[in-house]
Design an enzyme around this catalytic site. Structure first.
Site, PDB file in Angstrom:
ATOM      1  N   LYS A  70       0.827  -1.216   0.000  1.00  0.00           N
ATOM      2  CA  LYS A  70       0.000   0.000   0.000  1.00  0.00           C
ATOM      3  C   LYS A  70       0.862   1.268   0.000  1.00  0.00           C
ATOM      4  CE  LYS A  70      -4.329   1.173   2.354  1.00  0.00           C
ATOM      5  NZ  LYS A  70      -5.249   0.653   3.358  1.00  0.00           N
ATOM      6  N   ASP A  84      -7.767   6.656  13.443  1.00  0.00           N
ATOM      7  CA  ASP A  84      -7.391   5.326  12.937  1.00  0.00           C
ATOM      8  C   ASP A  84      -5.884   5.269  12.721  1.00  0.00           C
ATOM      9  OD1 ASP A  84      -6.915   3.011  11.502  1.00  0.00           O
ATOM     10  OD2 ASP A  84      -8.385   3.392   9.934  1.00  0.00           O
TER      11      ASP A  84
HETATM   12 MG    MG Z   1      -6.545  -0.181   8.712  1.00  0.00          MG
END
Ligand code: MG
Ligand code: ADP
Length: 477
Positions: free
Chosen positions: A71, A200
């Site tokens: 990613k 997050d």
């Molecule tokens: Mg995550």
């Protein structure tokens, strides 16, 4: 019956699949009964491809064939400074393609094969599809996939293409924090206007978002984050500490061997996780330094927190800036939802709570699974399968990165057309001045980003306007 639609959290470190049917969400385990699957691909020298936990274990003695954190590469050019930073610690080789995109090299059956981040994503998504189909005993072709709120257009495009190649029709790319908030809103149904903040912190990215729910509408009020900040960076702090001790006290340089580097990184990650529940731990290194077959490095929670404090504070600064720039007061936030594995660190919980003047944090949402569950809820809203019937919530998003064009043909200033944080959909009017008076076509480039120097932002494409009325007749008058 119509197809079921699943939700996929395609994380930097871990991925998770969930399905909403018959009134509830459930996590779909992988072939090894794991609820989450490490986003890890091991290419074994004899040609096998092993995904997840087993891949992590098998790669320990061949780290250059264990690919992770794809990613961080997705949608980036090879010379992107952020990508270059990641290359410093990856044990696998990454080279530039002729068009300056990153390609990961692995050696299988004595041949070098090169994979783009998109192809790696496809391999991972195909595996998740296979596990899901085995679990549900039916073919699954439709999905909602989550992406960081901060992903740019290129990063989203690669995600979509990879999913298509893996056999998925993606009904929506959903922002990760929005997914987490959906879970909360489903479990806490209220008609009152309600604001929540999602913090997050995963393995590789940090996302923050403020959302407001009014009746059936969820409005994303602001998003911010850092695509290069997460648990991995916390591990790096510990790793540097261990390197220093090995060099100064044992005269050994572990950075010369990628095998040692990978082994030590995994040990540091374990130590970090332990320190989320105990006050001190010991990192044991066996058989790495010949004169010292067993090395023990002890570490207390206080030492760990001192080493990593600057990273934790960085997340609070981003959170603070996000609220300030959107003129949202701390007091107006009713719920704080933590998600991502790194929020299990007590110091992080304390800093977030302290920032909100000691407010209680939401402990009911599962930090590792909530993003996938939110994706499953969104998937059900888009599904026409009657087993997935669900009350719909309308999500209104904001633009995560500003859009602009050349301010003036002679300089490189970005002229911002739509500012980041603008509610979507939106429209904008802009007057362009054409210096070539007799031309009837007009082109302008569109860029995405916040930098004043347009060349440092991301080029998205060129718009061609045709049949523009020529200015020449007016000039002659
Ligand atoms: Mg995550
Ligand atoms: P991502 O969204 O990047 O896929 P996750 O949300 O699964 O990541 O979080 C993974 C990160 O959380 C890793 O860096 C991992 O080390 C960290 N982590 C998991 N459990 C703990 C724990 N108990 N204490 C501290 N960090 C943890």
């Amino acid at each position: 019956m119509d197809d079921l639609v699943i939700g996929i959290d395609l994380g930097t470190t871990n991925s998770c699949v969930s399905l909403y049917t018959e009134g509830k969400t459930k996590i779909l385990e992988n072939a090894f009964d794991g609820r989450i699957t490490p986003s890890f691909i091991y290419f074994s020298p004899d040609g096998e491809i092993v995904i997840g936990e087993h891949g992590v274990k098998m790669s320990v003695h061949k780290p250059e064939n264990g690919i992770y954190e794809m990613k961080r590469l997705v949608g980036r050019q090879f010379d992107d400074p952020e990508l270059q930073k990641s290359l410093k610690y990856f044990p696998f080789k990454v080279t530039a393609s002729p068009s300056n995109l990153p390609l990961v090299s692995v050696k299988q059956k004595s041949a070098i094969c090169k994979k783009s981040p998109q192809e790696l994503y496809t391999v991972l998504l195909k595996a998740l599809k296979k596990y899901t189909e085995a679990k549900l005993e039916e073919t699954i072709n439709k999905a909602v996939i989550t992406v960081p709120a901060y992903f740019n257009v290129a990063q989203k495009e690669v995600t979509l293409e990879a999913a298509k190649d893996a056999g998925f029709t993606v009904l929506k790319l959903l922002n990760e924090p929005t997914a987490a908030a959906l879970v909360y809103y489903f479990e806490n149904d209220t008609d009152k206007t309600h604001r929540s903040l999602v913090y997050d912190l995963g393995g590789g990215t940090f996302d923050v978002a403020v959302l407001e729910k009014r009746f059936e509408n969820i409005q994303v009020l602001c998003v911010a984050g850092d695509t290069q900040l997460g648990g991995h960076d916390i591990d790096t702090c510990l790793l540097n500490y261990v390197y220093r001790i090995l060099r100064t006290q044992y005269g050994y340089d572990p950075e010369a061997s990628s095998d040692d580097k990978r082994r030590l990184r995994l040990k540091c990650e374990d130590a970090k996780k332990e320190l989320s529940t105990v006050e001190s731990t010991v990192i044991t290194i066996n058989g790495m330094v010949s004169k010292h077959p067993k090395i023990k490095i002890s570490l207390t929670k206080d030492e760990f927190e001192a080493m990593t404090d600057h990273l934790f504070k960085k997340t609070i600064d981003i959170l603070d800036e996000c609220l300030r720039s959107s003129k949202i007061s701390k007091r107006s936030i009713q719920e704080i939802i933590l998600c991502g594995g790194s929020t299990r660190i007590p110091k992080i919980q304390k800093l977030v709570s302290d920032y909100f003047d000691g407010k209680q944090l939401n402990k009911f949402v599962n930090t590792s699974e909530c993003v996938a569950e939110g994706a499953a809820l969104q998937a059900a809203m888009l599904s026409t399968n009657r087993k997935q019937k669900i009350d719909e919530l309308r999500i209104v998003n904001v633009l995560p990165l500003s859009i602009g064009t050349w301010g003036h043909s002679l300089c490189h200033d970005m002229s911002f057309l739509i500012k980041r944080g603008t509610k979507l959909p939106t429209s904008v009017t802009h007057v362009f001045v054409n210096t070539e008076t007799d031309e009837t076509t007009f082109t302008f480039d569109i860029y995405e980003g916040e930098r004043l120097d347009l060349r440092k932002n991301r080029y998205l494409g060129t718009v061609l306007l045709t049949d523009v009325e020529s200015a020449a007749p007016f000039q002659k008058k």
